[in-house]
Design a protein around this motif. Structure first.
Motif, short mmCIF file in Angstrom:
data_model
loop_
_atom_site.label_atom_id
_atom_site.label_comp_id
_atom_site.label_asym_id
_atom_site.label_seq_id
_atom_site.Cartn_x
_atom_site.Cartn_y
_atom_site.Cartn_z
N HIS A 1 8.01 5.17 0.95
CA HIS A 1 6.56 5.62 0.59
C HIS A 1 5.43 4.52 0.48
O HIS A 1 4.36 4.79 0.16
N TYR A 2 6.01 3.13 1.02
CA TYR A 2 4.93 2.01 0.93
C TYR A 2 5.35 1.15 1.95
O TYR A 2 6.21 1.23 2.67
N GLN B 1 1.08 -1.33 -0.02
CA GLN B 1 -0.04 0.14 0.19
C GLN B 1 0.86 1.33 0.04
O GLN B 1 1.93 1.32 0.96
N ILE B 2 0.41 1.91 -0.91
CA ILE B 2 1.51 3.47 -1.03
C ILE B 2 0.90 4.08 0.12
O ILE B 2 -0.44 4.64 0.17
#
Length: 80
Positions: free
Chosen positions: A72-73, A54-55
């Motif tokens: 970022h994820y 998931q970002i």
């Protein structure tokens, strides 16, 4: 008889494969390689299909080939 290019039956190599025999060996070898690579590809796909992510931030924050993209994820799969 120094220029004799004709080969006698007893001078042929034992392991030389010509014609249909050599073609069949080559085809079987190539098909075996294909089966092994496809099988390994399917196993990798099945294993990685459960590793969803998931970002966390905006997609615009991701930069191409940046070593900081991992920030970022987060992984949300079961990660087996």
């Amino acid at each position: 008889m120094a220029n004799n290019t004709q080969m006698n039956e007893n001078e042929r190599g034992i392991f030389k494969l010509h014609g249909i025999t050599g073609m069949l060996v080559a085809v079987v070898l190539l098909l075996t390689i294909l089966v092994v690579l496809v099988f390994n590809g399917v196993l990798v796909q099945q294993r990685e299909a459960s590793n969803a992510y998931q970002i966390n931030q905006d997609l615009n924050a991701l930069k191409a080939n940046s070593p900081d993209n991992y920030k970022h994820y987060q992984l949300i799969g079961n990660g087996k």
